[in-house]
Scaffold this motif. Structure first.
Motif, mmCIF file in Angstrom:
data_model
loop_
_atom_site.group_PDB
_atom_site.id
_atom_site.type_symbol
_atom_site.label_atom_id
_atom_site.label_comp_id
_atom_site.label_asym_id
_atom_site.label_seq_id
_atom_site.Cartn_x
_atom_site.Cartn_y
_atom_site.Cartn_z
ATOM 1 N N ALA A 357 0.851 -1.208 0.000
ATOM 2 C CA ALA A 357 0.000 0.000 0.000
ATOM 3 C C ALA A 357 0.871 1.237 0.000
ATOM 4 C CB ALA A 357 -0.923 -0.024 1.222
ATOM 5 N N THR A 358 1.994 1.184 0.717
ATOM 6 C CA THR A 358 2.882 2.341 0.755
ATOM 7 C C THR A 358 3.479 2.589 -0.628
ATOM 8 O OG1 THR A 358 3.418 1.827 3.056
ATOM 9 C CG2 THR A 358 4.931 3.299 1.879
ATOM 10 N N LEU A 359 3.837 1.490 -1.297
ATOM 11 C CA LEU A 359 4.398 1.611 -2.632
ATOM 12 C C LEU A 359 3.384 2.195 -3.593
ATOM 13 C CD1 LEU A 359 6.360 -1.775 -2.927
ATOM 14 C CD2 LEU A 359 7.327 0.516 -2.511
ATOM 15 N N ARG A 360 2.111 1.798 -3.415
ATOM 16 C CA ARG A 360 1.080 2.333 -4.313
ATOM 17 C C ARG A 360 0.885 3.822 -4.115
ATOM 18 N NH1 ARG A 360 -1.485 -2.672 -3.326
ATOM 19 N NH2 ARG A 360 -2.686 -1.699 -1.628
ATOM 20 N N ARG A 361 1.285 4.302 -2.957
ATOM 21 C CA ARG A 361 1.128 5.734 -2.715
ATOM 22 C C ARG A 361 2.343 6.509 -3.249
ATOM 23 N NH1 ARG A 361 -0.615 3.994 2.425
ATOM 24 N NH2 ARG A 361 1.402 4.700 3.315
ATOM 25 N N GLY A 362 3.257 5.864 -3.979
ATOM 26 C CA GLY A 362 4.395 6.542 -4.603
ATOM 27 C C GLY A 362 5.703 6.294 -3.899
ATOM 28 N N TYR A 363 5.678 5.541 -2.873
ATOM 29 C CA TYR A 363 6.918 5.239 -2.181
ATOM 30 C C TYR A 363 7.577 4.023 -2.808
ATOM 31 C CZ TYR A 363 5.335 8.508 1.411
ATOM 32 O OH TYR A 363 4.910 9.619 2.052
ATOM 33 N N SER A 364 8.910 3.856 -2.501
ATOM 34 C CA SER A 364 9.644 2.687 -2.978
ATOM 35 C C SER A 364 10.526 2.192 -1.849
ATOM 36 C CB SER A 364 10.477 3.015 -4.209
ATOM 37 O OG SER A 364 11.464 4.012 -3.895
ATOM 38 N N VAL A 365 10.980 0.963 -1.984
ATOM 39 C CA VAL A 365 11.828 0.336 -0.956
ATOM 40 C C VAL A 365 13.181 0.091 -1.582
ATOM 41 C CG1 VAL A 365 12.169 -1.604 0.571
ATOM 42 C CG2 VAL A 365 9.858 -0.744 0.161
ATOM 43 N N VAL A 366 14.237 0.598 -0.911
ATOM 44 C CA VAL A 366 15.600 0.468 -1.454
ATOM 45 C C VAL A 366 16.306 -0.583 -0.627
ATOM 46 C CG1 VAL A 366 17.783 1.626 -1.933
ATOM 47 C CG2 VAL A 366 15.613 2.866 -2.170
ATOM 48 N N GLN A 367 16.863 -1.565 -1.309
ATOM 49 C CA GLN A 367 17.595 -2.638 -0.665
ATOM 50 C C GLN A 367 19.001 -2.679 -1.246
ATOM 51 O OE1 GLN A 367 14.850 -5.760 -1.799
ATOM 52 N NE2 GLN A 367 14.244 -6.059 0.387
ATOM 53 N N VAL A 368 19.908 -2.954 -0.434
ATOM 54 C CA VAL A 368 21.270 -3.065 -0.877
ATOM 55 C C VAL A 368 21.553 -4.528 -1.116
ATOM 56 C CG1 VAL A 368 22.208 -3.216 1.486
ATOM 57 C CG2 VAL A 368 23.710 -2.527 -0.377
ATOM 58 N N PRO A 386 27.738 2.809 0.229
ATOM 59 C CA PRO A 386 28.839 3.635 -0.273
ATOM 60 C C PRO A 386 28.776 3.666 -1.807
ATOM 61 C CG PRO A 386 29.630 1.488 0.460
ATOM 62 C CD PRO A 386 28.234 1.577 0.798
ATOM 63 N N PRO A 387 29.457 4.623 -2.426
ATOM 64 C CA PRO A 387 29.400 4.712 -3.891
ATOM 65 C C PRO A 387 29.828 3.384 -4.500
ATOM 66 C CG PRO A 387 30.379 6.677 -2.955
ATOM 67 C CD PRO A 387 30.245 5.784 -1.860
ATOM 68 N N GLY A 388 29.123 3.042 -5.539
ATOM 69 C CA GLY A 388 29.393 1.787 -6.239
ATOM 70 C C GLY A 388 28.592 0.618 -5.729
ATOM 71 N N SER A 389 27.803 0.818 -4.629
ATOM 72 C CA SER A 389 26.972 -0.301 -4.088
ATOM 73 C C SER A 389 25.818 -0.587 -5.038
ATOM 74 C CB SER A 389 26.404 0.058 -2.709
ATOM 75 O OG SER A 389 27.454 0.296 -1.776
ATOM 76 N N GLN A 390 25.552 -1.867 -5.149
ATOM 77 C CA GLN A 390 24.428 -2.278 -6.022
ATOM 78 C C GLN A 390 23.120 -2.203 -5.206
ATOM 79 O OE1 GLN A 390 24.885 -6.145 -7.805
ATOM 80 N NE2 GLN A 390 22.864 -6.051 -8.818
ATOM 81 N N LEU A 391 22.126 -1.588 -5.827
ATOM 82 C CA LEU A 391 20.856 -1.352 -5.139
ATOM 83 C C LEU A 391 19.718 -2.052 -5.884
ATOM 84 C CD1 LEU A 391 21.244 2.475 -4.370
ATOM 85 C CD2 LEU A 391 21.749 0.534 -2.832
ATOM 86 N N ARG A 392 18.703 -2.428 -5.140
ATOM 87 C CA ARG A 392 17.447 -2.956 -5.738
ATOM 88 C C ARG A 392 16.326 -2.069 -5.215
ATOM 89 N NH1 ARG A 392 16.190 -8.956 -4.636
ATOM 90 N NH2 ARG A 392 17.912 -9.191 -6.149
ATOM 91 N N ILE A 393 15.640 -1.440 -6.136
ATOM 92 C CA ILE A 393 14.582 -0.492 -5.747
ATOM 93 C C ILE A 393 13.233 -1.125 -6.108
ATOM 94 C CG2 ILE A 393 13.656 1.817 -6.070
ATOM 95 C CD1 ILE A 393 16.497 2.657 -6.994
ATOM 96 N N ARG A 394 12.413 -1.380 -5.085
ATOM 97 C CA ARG A 394 11.097 -1.974 -5.321
ATOM 98 C C ARG A 394 10.068 -0.879 -5.425
ATOM 99 N NH1 ARG A 394 9.351 -6.466 -1.258
ATOM 100 N NH2 ARG A 394 7.658 -6.450 -2.843
ATOM 101 N N VAL A 395 9.251 -0.945 -6.506
ATOM 102 C CA VAL A 395 8.150 -0.025 -6.722
ATOM 103 C C VAL A 395 6.877 -0.845 -6.850
ATOM 104 C CG1 VAL A 395 9.561 1.790 -7.763
ATOM 105 C CG2 VAL A 395 8.647 -0.046 -9.180
ATOM 106 N N THR A 401 17.142 -2.163 -10.666
ATOM 107 C CA THR A 401 18.518 -2.381 -10.234
ATOM 108 C C THR A 401 19.303 -1.111 -10.530
ATOM 109 O OG1 THR A 401 18.360 -4.747 -10.673
ATOM 110 C CG2 THR A 401 20.561 -3.810 -10.467
ATOM 111 N N ALA A 402 20.010 -0.640 -9.509
ATOM 112 C CA ALA A 402 20.761 0.607 -9.679
ATOM 113 C C ALA A 402 22.052 0.517 -8.884
ATOM 114 C CB ALA A 402 19.918 1.794 -9.215
ATOM 115 N N ALA A 403 22.914 1.540 -9.058
ATOM 116 C CA ALA A 403 24.159 1.580 -8.311
ATOM 117 C C ALA A 403 24.280 2.952 -7.675
ATOM 118 C CB ALA A 403 25.353 1.336 -9.231
#
Length: 411
Positions: A357-368, A386-395, A401-403
């Motif tokens: 429900a939070t995601l549906r309201r425009g929020y996302s969850v960032v996981q390393v 830290p810079p260069g860390s691989q991230l997973r962003i759930r929407v 997938t981001a860095a």
């Protein structure tokens, strides 16, 4: 007078011997004699009347010669107990001995009654009249002994009443004198004879009343003691209730009259038959009533549901069980429905508060995503990426997938 001697050669003449005996008797003088009058020969036109006086206690009598005037004035009759005053005399013409009577007195009834009452009192004191000595009369005697006068009304009354009441009854009848001096010994002898007869069940001594003097024999001591000693029940039926003799006191049953004795010695066959019929009717009615009550009781038992249909109790319990199951089911269904609603409500609350429900309201969850292969975790601090860390962003519709290019602390 000088004694005269006799011999075959010089005998006395009849006249002489009568003179001598008469002179000797004449010197005896006068005397009072008591006895019972019998064989009275008396006519008004006679100068003298001729009587016999019997001994009261023995079968001995003597002749009396009494002026008719004296005999008539004394109002005597056979059986009277009297005192006579006279002088012994021998009639020379026929050699008959007689007592020339100058006075006749009846023995006082009051005096005799007084003696009877004294005897009654003495015998009562002795216990001869006690109730515990009296024997019960047989309910139905087979043979009845009867002591009474010959061809007497008492005999006829007893026989008629008893045979009318119970025709099968038998009798042993002994006729005796019932008044005068012969009565007591004859009645005693008859009583002993009947008492010794094993077939005789009860004995009646009967006389149809009479004057007070006539009843004196039934108050004599010897007769009373004979009755008391008898092993067979004795009924007194003298029939003179106002002046009852002592026999009434000692007898096992004192009847008012001979007729009353007949009524009490045997039952009334007609009444007994009616009583039996009544008892049978009552017994039949009681039996019918009992059967009816038992039938009603059985009907009541059979009409009860448990007996009319043995499955009734099973059916009732089955119905109770079915109702209980239905109630349990309703309760369970209601509880499940309530719990379902509660789950739906909780689920809705959880859903409304959950990450989706939070995601549906425009929020996302960032996981390393750690480089060492360990599990990903939510980023809560810039220090974790830290810079260069691989991230997973759930929407809402997926993940990105981001860095990390750089990290800027909050102001």
């Amino acid at each position: 007078m000088a004694r005269q001697s006799t011999s075959p050669e010089h005998p006395f003449s009849v006249s002489t011997i009568n003179d001598l005996v008469g002179d000797w008797i004449g010197r005896l003088g006068s005397a009072w004699v008591e006895g019972e009058l019998i064989q009275i020969s008396m006519k008004r036109n006679w100068a003298f009347s001729y009587l016999y006086l019997k001994d009261l206690n023995d079968d001995v009598s003597m002749e009396l010669t009494c002026p008719t005037k004296i005999a008539m004035s004394a109002e005597i009759s056979n059986g009277d107990r009297v005192l006579v005053h006279g002088q012994p005399r021998l009639y020379k013409r026929n050699g008959r001995y007689s007592l020339m009577v100058s006075e006749i007195r009846h023995v006082g009834i009051g005096e005799e009654l007084a003696r009877i009452e004294k005897l009654r009192h003495d015998l009562a004191t002795e216990g001869l009249f006690n109730a515990d000595r009296k024997q019960p009369l047989p309910v139905l005697p087979n043979c009845v002994g009867l002591i009474t006068g010959r061809d007497s009304a008492a005999e006829r009354d007893v026989l008629k009443v008893t045979h009318d009441r119970w025709p099968a009854v038998q009798f042993r009848i002994i006729n005796t004198a019932v008044q005068g001096q012969r009565a007591e010994p004859e009645i005693i002898a008859a009583l002993k004879r009947l008492d010794a007869d094993p077939e005789v069940d009860v004995i009646i001594i009967a006389r149809g009343g009479g004057s007070v003097e006539d009843l004196f024999p039934f108050s004599r001591e010897q007769l009373i003691r004979a009755v008391a000693a008898a092993s067979t029940p004795v009924i007194s039926a003298i029939g003179h209730e106002p002046d009852h003799p002592i026999l009434d006191n000692v007898a096992d049953f004192a009847a008012k009259t001979p007729t009353d004795a007949g009524k009490n010695v045997v039952p009334d066959a007609t009444q007994e038959a009616l009583m039996i019929q009544e008892m049978r009717s009552r017994a039949a009615a009681a039996l019918r009533g009992w059967v009816k009550r038992e039938e009603e009781g059985l009907h009541n038992l059979r009409s009860r549901p448990v007996l009319s249909d043995p499955y009734t109790i099973v059916t009732e319990q089955e119905d109770h069980l079915h109702d209980a199951v239905q109630r349990i089911r309703r309760c369970a269904t209601s509880l499940l429905t309530q719990e379902d609603r509660e789950i739906v409500n909780l689920r809705a609350r959880v859903t409304s508060l959950g990450p989706a429900a939070t995601l549906r309201r425009g929020y996302s969850v960032v996981q390393v995503v750690p480089r060492d292969g360990t599990e990903t975790h939510v980023v809560t601090s810039i220090e974790e990426t830290p810079p260069g860390s691989q991230l997973r962003i759930r929407v809402t519709d997926g993940s990105i997938t981001a860095a990390t290019m750089s990290a800027t602390p909050a102001d």
